[in-house]
Scaffold this motif. Structure first.
Motif: not given
Length: 674
Positions: A282-311
């Protein structure tokens, strides 16, 4: 000429008027000179830019997972704002807003009298238009010059915008504390509500923020915020907008800000990386503009990845003298499903998953073997000699300085023999290996040296996962991406990841099948046995660098690709940690969970029956373990029995996995098996 001669009292009047006109003309010239910068500002047509974009992030399912940048929302129409919010603001900031021309002479006079009586500055005379002029065009410095510019710009605003448009801009652009710009963002942040739904008590607290947002922000000083809100209610009564009886309930039940836990559940390492990716799009849009971004992250897999490392770090980190870990999980298409950049985001925001600063060791070897297979001169069962080799004064050696003699490429990779990839790099050339690594996903540049085949370069965990995805998806480019869709707050589509983009083929299907077969042997009978996932064909490679500073496992199934790294930020040595230990264990722990209750996808060349390696009792670089025979026609039941036997043997096997990090003469090296 006598008519021009005056005497007495008339002369006195003429002198006064003459001098007055002279000074008035001089004042106009001076004011015009001082106003020139203001004219230049308005001529540019550009408002002040806020510090950053305002991004709201959603997970792959559309649920909010965090925010980055500033918080702002300009999508709320003035007519939909509560009347008591508008009245509270006018009563406190500018009661004559709809009557003056941008500068309130009566208000300034009243403020001067009030300040003189108090012998201090207790009341300001700036109108809402003047405050907006400062927000849009000027800095916050308190100087006479700035006040003059503010006055000129207020007049300009009044001539170019209607009163309602000015008020709407004011509600959208005023800083409200906590990184929030505008009443809509502030209402969401402080009260967890749409601004249309706030109560009178909450509206009075918001209106009180315009004067000093950092001082009266409720999450900073709730008592001060409530005191200021009470003053706002008094102003509303005095201005005639409400009666005392109407504000009594708000006085008795003042507003309270909701508790915010910004960094508890959010995938913060991923969000930091995704924020940078979004700003590129979005570099061509004015600074200060607000956006909603849909990502690819899966919250369940993310949590388990975090737990795998930390444990794993919690249970075995101290024993191996390792303090940090990182992990990236992709789908074979490149969609990032999880990212762990370190043990604790609260203590360190440095993202170890995206920083290309660690050596991959033997986990780089698949690039060498893939380059060889691409030539068409080598196959997994091609026999090559494992024997001493020197390139100039550099003589890499296998761990233990033992050699297996004639071995197949499949066995050499499974056992992470060092001399074989060095010989392959001589046969193919080192530059083609580097070129293929870049095409597959290694983005940072690196020198093409004699030790390239043993992984003496710097890479990131993200790039390793992205590169290995080429093996998992059949040979196609799989650049990691975390953004699937970007819209404005009003729903206008800014970016939409194309799912039908023509795929770029990187490797031939035969090469992919060969590499998958060889890396499958790493998991079933080589240095990566701890990564074996029961019931799921998995392929991968371990990696360990000189002095055990870095330990890796990068691998994949038909469903997911993941790269895991362990090490210390200050590059101190671990306690003999190899890629076949904690990285492989972490990878396996995550993959077992990720593949539960899903359909296991096929992996070309790596089915359960295609896992044979030749018999060998030679010690190999990563584990010093005997290689088990796997007939090429094993039934699934027989294969499962052998895997159970291997798992029983694992605890008795010591995995050694080292790779050189410099081109020194006769180093006691052995590129890791891993």
């Amino acid at each position: 000429m006598s008519i021009f001669r005056v005497t007495g009292f008339r002369r006195f009047l003429v002198e006064v008027i003459s001098d007055g006109l002279t000074f008035f003309a001089m004042g106009l010239v001076l004011m015009t000179a001082l106003a020139l910068p203001s004219f230049q500002v308005t001529a540019s047509g550009e408002f002040n830019q806020v510090d950053d974009y305002a991004i709201t992030f959603l997970d792959r399912y559309g649920n909010e997972i965090g925010r980055r940048g500033i918080r702002t929302d300009d999508s709320i129409e003035l007519a939909t704002l509560p009347d008591y919010l508008i009245n509270a603001t006018l009563a406190t900031e500018d009661r004559r807003f709809y009557e003056h021309f941008g500068i309130d002479i009566m208000g300034i006079s009243r403020a001067m009298v009030t300040n003189a009586r108090a012998q201090s500055f207790v009341e300001g005379g700036s109108t809402i238009t003047q405050q907006l002029a400062k927000n849009l065009f000027l800095s916050s410095e308190k100087t006479i010059t700035r006040k003059l510019h503010e006055a000129f710009l207020a007049l300009w605003l009044e001539t170019h915008y209607s009163k309602d448009e000015i008020l709407k801009l004011y509600f959208d652009r005023a800083y409200m504390g906590g990184g929030n710009f505008g009443v809509a963002a502030a209402a969401e942040y402080y009260f967890g509500k749409k601004v249309q739904n706030i109560s009178l008590a909450e509206a009075s607290m918001l209106a009180g923020l315009f004067k000093a947002p950092t001082k009266y922000a409720p999450h900073v000083d709730l008592a001060a915020a409530r005191g200021r809100a009470n003053d706002v209610l008094t102003n509303m009564v005095q201005a005639g907008f409400m009666t005392e009886g109407q504000v009594t309930a708000a006085r008795l039940s003042p507003a309270a800000a909701i508790e915010r836990f910004e960094n508890v559940e959010s995938p913060n390492y991923f969000l930091d990386w995704a924020f940078g990716e979004v700003k590129t799009i979005i570099k061509d849009y004015p600074i200060g503009t607000a956006f909603v971004v849909r990502t690819t992250v899966d919250p369940v897999l993310q949590k388990h990845a975090e737990n795998s490392i930390s444990s794993i770090l919690r249970e075995e980190g101290e024993a191996f003298n390792v303090q940090q870990g990182a992990m990236v999980v992709l789908e074979p298409s490149g969609a990032v499903r999880a990212m762990v950049g370190g043990k604790d985001y609260g203590k360190s925001q440095f993202n170890r998953a995206t920083s290309p600063t660690r050596q991959p060791g033997s986990s780089f070897k698949p690039f060498v073997y893939a380059t060889a297979l691409e030539t068409g001169k080598f196959r997994p069962n091609t026999v090559i000699t494992d024997a001493p080799i020197c390139i100039g004064d550099w003589c890499p050696k296998n761990y233990g300085r033992s050699y297996a003699g004639r071995v197949t490429l499949k066995s050499a990779l499974a056992r992470s023999i060092n001399t074989v990839p060095v010989r392959l790099s001589q046969a193919t050339g080192r530059q083609p290996i580097a070129d293929l690594a870049h095409k597959m996903g290694i983005q940072n540049s690196f020198p093409v040296t004699r030790s390239l085949a043993l992984g003496v370069i710097s890479v990131s965990v993200l790039d390793m996962a992205s590169s290995y995805a080429v093996f998992a998806n059949g040979g196609y480019k799989a650049k990691a991406f975390g953004i699937s869709r970007i819209t404005t707050l009003r729903g206008d589509v800014v970016f939409d990841a194309k799912k039908d983009i023509a795929q770029e083929r990187i490797l031939q299907t035969e090469t992919v099948a060969g590499i998958n077969e060889m890396l499958r042997a790493v998991v079933t009978s080589g240095t990566g046995r701890r990564a074996d996932v029961p019931g799921t064909p998995a392929s991968g490679k371990t990696g360990t660098t000189q002095s055990y500073r870095d330990a890796w496992f990068a691998g994949y199934t038909g469903n997911y690709v993941a790269a895991v790294w362990y090490g210390n930020d200050d590059y101190t040595k671990t306690n003999n940690l190899t890629g076949g230990r904690l990285p492989a264990q972490t990878w396996q722990k995550f993959m077992v969970y990720a593949h539960s209750n899903i359909k296991v996808a096929n992996l070309i060349g790596a089915d359960f029956n295609n896992i044979a390696v030749e018999v060998s009792t030679e010690q190999n670089g990563d584990d010093q373990s005997p290689q088990l025979v796997r007939p090429p026609t094993l039934t699934p039941d027989a294969g499962e029995k052998l895997r159970k036997l291997e798992r029983k043997l694992e605890d008795l096997l010591l995995v050694f996995d080292r790779a050189p990090t410099a081109e020194n003469t006769n180093p006691p090296l052995q590129s890791p098996l891993g």
